[in-house]
Structures are given as structure tokens and as C-alpha cells.
Design an enzyme around this catalytic site. Structure first.
Site, PDB file in Angstrom:
ATOM      1  CG  PHE A  11      -1.553   1.179   1.688  1.00 51.32           C
ATOM      2  CD1 PHE A  11      -2.150   2.057   0.779  1.00 51.32           C
ATOM      3  CD2 PHE A  11      -1.577   1.511   3.052  1.00 51.32           C
ATOM      4  CE1 PHE A  11      -2.745   3.237   1.218  1.00 51.32           C
ATOM      5  CE2 PHE A  11      -2.176   2.680   3.492  1.00 51.32           C
ATOM      6  CZ  PHE A  11      -2.743   3.538   2.587  1.00 51.32           C
ATOM      7  CG  ASP A  31       6.761  -6.470  -1.829  1.00 51.61           C
ATOM      8  OD1 ASP A  31       6.336  -5.366  -1.436  1.00 51.61           O
ATOM      9  OD2 ASP A  31       6.256  -7.558  -1.484  1.00 51.61           O
ATOM     10  CD  GLN A  73       7.567   2.760   3.411  1.00 50.92           C
ATOM     11  OE1 GLN A  73       6.653   2.549   4.195  1.00 50.92           O
ATOM     12  NE2 GLN A  73       8.208   3.927   3.352  1.00 50.92           N
ATOM     13  CE1 TYR A 143       4.052  -3.458  12.357  1.00 50.65           C
ATOM     14  CE2 TYR A 143       3.009  -1.941  13.888  1.00 50.65           C
ATOM     15  CZ  TYR A 143       3.527  -2.206  12.629  1.00 50.65           C
ATOM     16  OH  TYR A 143       3.522  -1.233  11.665  1.00 50.65           O
ATOM     17  CB  ILE A 207     -18.434  -1.331  27.508  1.00 56.90           C
ATOM     18  CG1 ILE A 207     -18.796   0.157  27.604  1.00 56.90           C
ATOM     19  CG2 ILE A 207     -17.817  -1.831  28.786  1.00 56.90           C
ATOM     20  CD1 ILE A 207     -19.979   0.426  28.498  1.00 56.90           C
ATOM     21  N   GLY A 275      -5.691  -6.580  22.388  1.00 57.45           N
ATOM     22  CA  GLY A 275      -4.479  -5.987  21.812  1.00 57.45           C
ATOM     23  C   GLY A 275      -4.687  -4.582  21.264  1.00 57.45           C
TER      24      GLY A 275
HETATM   25  N1  LIG Z   1      -0.643   1.254   7.167  1.00 62.33           N
HETATM   26  C1  LIG Z   1      -0.440   1.811   8.361  1.00 62.33           C
HETATM   27  O1  LIG Z   1      -1.356   2.390   8.952  1.00 62.33           O
HETATM   28  C2  LIG Z   1       0.942   1.782   8.990  1.00 62.33           C
HETATM   29  C3  LIG Z   1       1.110   2.411  10.218  1.00 62.33           C
HETATM   30  C4  LIG Z   1       2.363   2.382  10.821  1.00 62.33           C
HETATM   31  C5  LIG Z   1       3.437   1.786  10.171  1.00 62.33           C
HETATM   32  N2  LIG Z   1       3.245   1.164   8.980  1.00 62.33           N
HETATM   33  C6  LIG Z   1       4.397   0.533   8.330  1.00 62.33           C
HETATM   34  O2  LIG Z   1       4.483   1.014   7.010  1.00 62.33           O
HETATM   35  C7  LIG Z   1       5.048   0.007   6.163  1.00 62.33           C
HETATM   36  C8  LIG Z   1       4.148  -0.240   4.958  1.00 62.33           C
HETATM   37  O3  LIG Z   1       2.890  -0.703   5.446  1.00 62.33           O
HETATM   38  P1  LIG Z   1       1.628  -0.926   4.496  1.00 62.33           P
HETATM   39  O4  LIG Z   1       0.440  -0.454   5.239  1.00 62.33           O
HETATM   40  O5  LIG Z   1       1.915  -0.392   3.141  1.00 62.33           O
HETATM   41  O6  LIG Z   1       1.557  -2.518   4.497  1.00 62.33           O
HETATM   42  P2  LIG Z   1       1.577  -3.538   3.261  1.00 62.33           P
HETATM   43  O7  LIG Z   1       1.344  -4.881   3.868  1.00 62.33           O
HETATM   44  O8  LIG Z   1       0.655  -3.077   2.196  1.00 62.33           O
HETATM   45  O9  LIG Z   1       3.062  -3.411   2.731  1.00 62.33           O
HETATM   46  C9  LIG Z   1       4.127  -4.180   3.241  1.00 62.33           C
HETATM   47  C10 LIG Z   1       4.883  -4.746   2.055  1.00 62.33           C
HETATM   48  O10 LIG Z   1       5.997  -5.484   2.544  1.00 62.33           O
HETATM   49  C11 LIG Z   1       6.081  -6.689   1.793  1.00 62.33           C
HETATM   50  N3  LIG Z   1       6.758  -7.700   2.610  1.00 62.33           N
HETATM   51  C12 LIG Z   1       6.288  -8.309   3.727  1.00 62.33           C
HETATM   52  N4  LIG Z   1       7.180  -9.198   4.176  1.00 62.33           N
HETATM   53  C13 LIG Z   1       8.249  -9.135   3.336  1.00 62.33           C
HETATM   54  C14 LIG Z   1       9.475  -9.832   3.265  1.00 62.33           C
HETATM   55  N5  LIG Z   1       9.797 -10.760   4.173  1.00 62.33           N
HETATM   56  N6  LIG Z   1      10.334  -9.527   2.266  1.00 62.33           N
HETATM   57  C15 LIG Z   1      10.018  -8.582   1.333  1.00 62.33           C
HETATM   58  N7  LIG Z   1       8.859  -7.912   1.335  1.00 62.33           N
HETATM   59  C16 LIG Z   1       7.979  -8.183   2.330  1.00 62.33           C
HETATM   60  C17 LIG Z   1       4.651  -7.066   1.501  1.00 62.33           C
HETATM   61  O11 LIG Z   1       4.505  -7.976   0.412  1.00 62.33           O
HETATM   62  C18 LIG Z   1       4.042  -5.707   1.205  1.00 62.33           C
HETATM   63  O12 LIG Z   1       4.145  -5.375  -0.159  1.00 62.33           O
HETATM   64  C19 LIG Z   1       5.236  -1.220   7.054  1.00 62.33           C
HETATM   65  O13 LIG Z   1       6.563  -1.229   7.514  1.00 62.33           O
HETATM   66  C20 LIG Z   1       4.297  -0.974   8.207  1.00 62.33           C
HETATM   67  O14 LIG Z   1       4.699  -1.635   9.384  1.00 62.33           O
HETATM   68  C21 LIG Z   1       2.015   1.136   8.365  1.00 62.33           C
END
Ligand SMILES: NC(=O)c1ccc[n+]([C@@H]2O[C@H](COP(=O)([O-])OP(=O)(O)OC[C@H]3O[C@@H](n4cnc5c(N)ncnc54)[C@H](O)[C@@H]3O)[C@@H](O)[C@H]2O)c1
Length: 313
Positions: A11, A31, A73, A143, A207, A275
Site C-alpha cells: 500500500f 518485495d 517499508q 509488532y 464496552i 491488543g
Molecule cells: N498502514 C499503516 O497504517 C501503517 C502504520 C504504521 C506503520 N506502517 C508501516 O508502514 C510500512 C508499509 O505498510 P503498508 O500499510 O503499506 O503494508 P503492506 O502490507 O501493504 O506493505 C508491506 C509490504 O511489505 C512486503 N513484505 C512483507 N514481508 C516481506 C518480506 N519478508 N520480504 C520482502 N517484502 C515483504 C509485503 O509484500 C508488502 O508489499 C510497514 O513497515 C508498516 O509496518 C504502516
């Protein structure tokens, strides 16, 4: 600039990739498509289908693309999954990230941007306050622990190896392309269900029947601009909150999305989900100071609702 975006099929990463190309950077996406989709990868980007846990393939991609900048990311991005499977979370989010940091040093990357979490790292944010970057993190999920660990590793890598970085602590990000089938991403989940005429469930803050948890929703465009500013070395702070400071309950969100989508559905009250943090709001004043005002929630939700509407026609 040659930027390697890990998680660039997901995303947020795919929006960063689009904008980076618009800015004239050379872009590669790395990815493993665990939750990302190949169709999100822009045509003009080089694509490496590689797992960040696979050290040899990761290094081969770095050697091939020779990035000057890394935008990290890629992650297991769900709090709920991390609670069920903390080992898997740690292997991707800690060990995988360490592989990315180590490869960045070995391949003389100038700067790395790390997608951290403001939504989870501070734990419960007391009523009438907003979490600032000097608020002591209270990670209460695996996480949040894994993201905090990588922030600390980045400090070590800066001291030991001179790796420069920004940590961007995102609030709750929403926008087009967010996966509506996961356990996180309430805006996408609600849009998808409302469009399909299916009822939505309002997980309680305390609640069943209350207005739901309080969150700080930030539009993906603002998150992207922060990533671009970071890669262009326009963010002097090592750690920056990427949030708006505005608090919204799940019920407010549900009402607003039904209005934007022009449909109303059954809203069923539900209990508190294990959680879930009850209240999370970030202080986004520094972000505003650096990059200007963020996109108002109503505008962002409208654009997101339109995207989901178009997708369903
Ligand atoms: N969406 C949110 O609200 C939010 C909030 C805080 C932090 N984040 C962080 O932002 C980043 C992007 O999040 P997002 O919402 O786009 O999630 P997402 O799941 O859409 O994107 C994560 C991407 O990482 C890839 N991925 C996962 N495991 C992998 C691996 N082992 N090797 C290579 N690629 C891998 C997935 O295929 C995916 O394309 C993440 O690090 C997430 O923790 C997101």
C-alpha cells in the site's frame, strides 16, 4: 538518486514508488509479495521479487541496482498477526530489517528511511494529550517491539557505520490501494464492506456500544511527501511523527465513509478487541512545520471512497 524501496508492492511503498518516479529518481522495488501485489509496482520501476530474510538474494539485488537510498517499508504490518505469531513478526521485522541495514552499509547507501509506527509504539496515549517523539515509547505488542528494536539498531548503525537515517513514525495511514481484506486498515475494510452493502462491526474502545477506539488518521499522500522529504534530506530530525494530531472515533469514521459512499449499512456494536490500544493520537506539529498542513480527513476519506467506488464498478 537511485532508490530501492522494500515493500514497494504494498500500500504505502507503491505510492512512494510512484512519487519517486515523478520526482525523477531511478526506482527499484524489492518485495516478496507476502501482502503486496505485483500490479502495484510501477512499470518504470525495476522489480526484485525477494524476501528481506534471504540474505544472498537481497545482496544480489543491492549489487545489481546499486541504490544510493533505501526506503524500507517491507514488514509484517499487522499488530494482530504479531500477537499470534511473534517469532514470524520478529524474523521479518527485526532480522529482515537487520539484513536491509547490513546490506545498506555493505553497498555504501547514503541514507535509509525506516517506516516505523507512531500508532503502536507509544502504547496508550492519555486523554487530552498527543504523543510526541520525546514521549517514552511503551511498546505493548510484538509488532511495536520489533519496530522499536529497529529504531535502536539504526542508532547503532549510525554510530558504528555512519549510516544516516530518518525514522518516520506513522499514525494510522489510509488511502487508495490499502488492502481491505487484512485485519488492519479499517478505512479500506469499511469502504469495501459498505460498497458491498455488508454490515460493519464497531469494535469498542471499552464496552460494546461505545464510539470505538480513538485514532489519528493520516492520508497516504502526506506519508509519501514525508518519505520524499526524508530521501531528499529535508528532515533534520532523526525521528519524526507522521500524524495529524486530530482524534477520530471509529463511529465517526463509519458515519463519514457511509456519507462519502452514499450508502448506509448496519453498524453492529462489538466488544473490545484484544491488543487494541484505546486511544492513539500523535503530535504532528513538527511535520506541519516542516512540510505544511496535512490533508484534512474529510478530503482524504472522500478521495479514498471515490477510489473504492471506481474499483467496484
Ligand atoms: N498502514 C499503516 O497504517 C501503517 C502504520 C504504521 C506503520 N506502517 C508501516 O508502514 C510500512 C508499509 O505498510 P503498508 O500499510 O503499506 O503494508 P503492506 O502490507 O501493504 O506493505 C508491506 C509490504 O511489505 C512486503 N513484505 C512483507 N514481508 C516481506 C518480506 N519478508 N520480504 C520482502 N517484502 C515483504 C509485503 O509484500 C508488502 O508489499 C510497514 O513497515 C508498516 O509496518 C504502516
Amino acid at each position: 538518486m537511485r532508490v530501492l524501496i522494500t515493500g514497494g508492492a504494498g500500500f504505502i511503498g507503491s505510492h512512494v514508488a510512484d512519487r519517486a518516479l515523478e520526482r525523477g529518481y531511478e526506482v527499484a522495488v524489492l518485495d516478496n509479495l507476502a501482502s503486496g501485489r505485483q500490479e502495484n509496482v510501477p512499470d518504470k520501476a525495476t522489480f526484485y521479487e525477494v524476501d528481506v530474510c534471504d540474505v544472498d538474494s537481497l545482496n544480489a539485488a543491492f549489487a545489481d541496482f546499486r541504490p544510493t537510498h533505501v526506503n524500507h517499508q517491507a514488514a509484517q504490518a499487522s499488530v494482530a498477526v504479531s500477537v499470534r505469531n511473534p517469532l514470524m513478526d520478529a524474523s521479518v521485522n527485526i532480522l529482515g530489517s537487520l539484513n536491509v541495514l547490513t546490506a545498506s552499509v555493505a553497498h555504501q547507501v547514503e541514507r535509509i528511511v525506516f517506516a516505523s509506527t507512531g500508532g503502536a509504539i507509544y502504547g496508550e496515549v492519555p486523554e487530552s494529550t498527543r504523543a510526541d517523539t520525546d514521549t517514552v515509547p511503551v511498546p505493548i505488542s510484538p509488532y511495536a517491539c520489533s519496530k522499536f528494536a529497529v529504531e535502536k539498531y539504526l542508532e547503532c548503525f549510525r554510530i558504528e557505520h555512519g549510516l544516516t537515517y530518518n525514522v518516520l513514525r506513522y499514525a494510522n495511514v489510509y488511502g487508495p490501494r490499502q488492502d481491505p481484506h487484512g485485519e488492519a486498515g479499517v478505512v479500506a475494510i469499511f469502504c469495501n464492506r459498505i460498497m458491498a452493502g455488508k454490515g460493519i462491526q464497531l469494535n469498542a474502545m471499552c464496552i460494546s456500544g461505545d464510539d470505538g477506539c480513538i485514532r489519528d488518521y493520516v492520508y497516504v499522500k502526506d506519508v509519501v511527501e514525508a518519505n520524499i522529504a526524508s530521501m531528499e534530506n529535508r528532515i533534520p530530525d532523526p525521528v519524526l511523527n507522521i500524524g495529524t494530531g486530530t482524534e477520530t472515533t471509529t463511529r465517526q469514521l463509519a458515519c463519514s465513509l457511509q456519507e462519502h459512499l452514499g450508502k448506509s449499512v448496519n453498524v453492529t456494536p462489538s466488544g473490545h478487541r484484544a491488543g487494541d490500544i484505546q486511544r492513539s493520537v500523535l503530535n504532528g506539529d513538527r511535520l506541519t512545520e516542516l512540510l505544511g498542513k496535512s490533508v484534512p480527513l474529510d478530503q482524504g476519506l472522500g478521495e479514498t471512497a471515490n477510489w473504492f467506488k471506481q474499483r467496484s464498478t
